[in-house]
Design an enzyme around this catalytic site. Sequence first.
Site, PDB file in Angstrom:
ATOM      1  N   LYS A 155     -44.267 -19.873  32.924  1.00  8.37           N
ATOM      2  CA  LYS A 155     -44.589 -19.552  31.532  1.00  8.37           C
ATOM      3  C   LYS A 155     -45.171 -20.745  30.780  1.00  8.37           C
ATOM      4  CE  LYS A 155     -41.648 -15.549  31.111  1.00  8.37           C
ATOM      5  NZ  LYS A 155     -41.030 -15.457  32.450  1.00  8.37           N
TER       6      LYS A 155
HETATM    7  C1  LIG Z   1     -41.226 -14.348  33.338  1.00 10.11           C
HETATM    8  C2  LIG Z   1     -40.992 -14.598  34.777  1.00 10.11           C
HETATM    9  C3  LIG Z   1     -41.403 -13.681  35.773  1.00 10.11           C
HETATM   10  C4  LIG Z   1     -42.025 -12.341  35.434  1.00 10.11           C
HETATM   11  O1  LIG Z   1     -43.323 -12.451  34.939  1.00 10.11           O
HETATM   12  P1  LIG Z   1     -43.980 -11.243  34.078  1.00 10.11           P
HETATM   13  O2  LIG Z   1     -45.274 -11.788  33.582  1.00 10.11           O
HETATM   14  O3  LIG Z   1     -43.004 -10.962  32.977  1.00 10.11           O
HETATM   15  O4  LIG Z   1     -44.150 -10.096  35.007  1.00 10.11           O
HETATM   16  C5  LIG Z   1     -41.198 -14.027  37.096  1.00 10.11           C
HETATM   17  N1  LIG Z   1     -40.603 -15.194  37.442  1.00 10.11           N
HETATM   18  C6  LIG Z   1     -40.194 -16.091  36.519  1.00 10.11           C
HETATM   19  C7  LIG Z   1     -39.531 -17.330  36.966  1.00 10.11           C
HETATM   20  C8  LIG Z   1     -40.379 -15.840  35.159  1.00 10.11           C
HETATM   21  O5  LIG Z   1     -39.950 -16.739  34.247  1.00 10.11           O
END
Ligand SMILES: *Cc1c(COP(=O)(O)O)cnc(C)c1O
Length: 465
Positions: A110
């Site tokens: 993120k």
């Molecule tokens: C947010 C997240 C996901 C999922 O991603 P999306 O874009 O919500 O599908 C997967 N792995 C980690 C570690 C995350 O923080």
Amino acid sequence: MQYLSTRGGISPIPFTEAVMMGLAEDGGLLLPRTIPRIGSDTLNSWQKLSYAELAFEVMSRFVDDIPISDLKKIINRSYTTFKAEEVTPLVHKGDLHILELFHGPTLAFKDVALQFLGNLFEYLLAKNQSVLNILGATSGDTGSAAIYGVRGKERINIFILHPHQRVSLVQEKQMTTVLDANVFNIAIRGSFDDGQTIIKKIFSDIAFKNRYHLGAINSINWARVLAQVVYFVHSCLHVIKHEKDSSVDFSIPTGNFGDIFAGFIAKKMLPAGTIRQMVLATNDNDILSRFVNKGDYSLGEVKITSSPSMDIQAASNFERYLFYLMDSDAARTRELMEEFAVNGKIDLCGYQDQIRRDFVAASISETAVSETIASFYKQHDYILDPHTAVGVKAAQLCKTVGVPMVCLATAHPAKFSTVVEAAIGTAPSVPECLTGITDKPARCELMDADMKIIQEFVSRNALRL
Ligand SMILES: *Cc1c(COP(=O)(O)O)cnc(C)c1O
């Protein structure tokens, strides 16, 4: 580039307005009017670009209301905070390519989008002489990535609610040890859902929202999707350099459908066949894999798993894909989403052929996650975090011999060391940014899960014009 709502209720707006709007005012999600195409010559000419240069080439095709030199500066600043020179390096393990997206300040993918979004907000607020008070609830990862995206920035305060003692100690400390004056951590006596409900109620108080310039930072912001498109293109360039003329498959651990939707956009941008297949990987919360495999999109109970960032049922970015599935028919998209809001399900069996051209899917059990972490470690001496393991297992199930497969590694294993240690018997080594974190000074307010109390705290601490 103009942006439209998936529900057709707003007049076209430019990129910067779409970023500040977040959720479209008609309740839909914002999308670019068209998706720019990249020809093979252009793609090949990008081979030698740095990550930031490539990010500029990709993003600038969606942005025409920020001067080029400003956009370049914002992008460059966003990726200097990454520990890896390549920003999102690929490592090769057996017949898989692992795309490491966890070299940002909070060790999860993120950061790639939120470092950019923080700088973009800062730039737009300075330009408009405005302020923003960001308000959000987190179950763990998003909160820290959002806080690191805006810490210390002028014209922005951030308020993040987390459920008291229900996030891991490391996750809690990643948020509460950020002592910048513009960061407000609130631990609520309640669950993540209680936090989410409070936030939704506060945002629906439009007078309050406007008076205090409230904004969200969740995964529906188009700028987050856009920033994530870049590493799909980056990986294709990297793989094609090594395996000429080939197509590339991706496996994507999925929760809110943000990351995989970015891959879907990348697929549409690139020359046909560059991205061949996308594997949608879910944990036991399998609504999206049921959707792909059976056309059944229906809510279940949220199950708690070892990959908590994917413990999601209604995926907030799903509506964007639905819009394309309905052939850009906004009226039909609105109808279906309204039906889903009432019944908790929609039947999309009639669209199976198209859905299966876009994705394949697998749901991975808790046992399989733990076995995958163990076997991958044994074979490759490489430690997967539980989210990444979901994607790797799905890739192993869906891989076609001879087609390169890129697995998105969405978090550093040290963020989930308890699960990892249970699987392999040793704890992953702790990266520098987490050493001693539990002993560092922290700041956090503990409050009842009561909307009025939170609202009062926000109004007392909000930035004003
Ligand atoms: C947010 C997240 C996901 C999922 O991603 P999306 O874009 O919500 O599908 C997967 N792995 C980690 C570690 C995350 O923080």
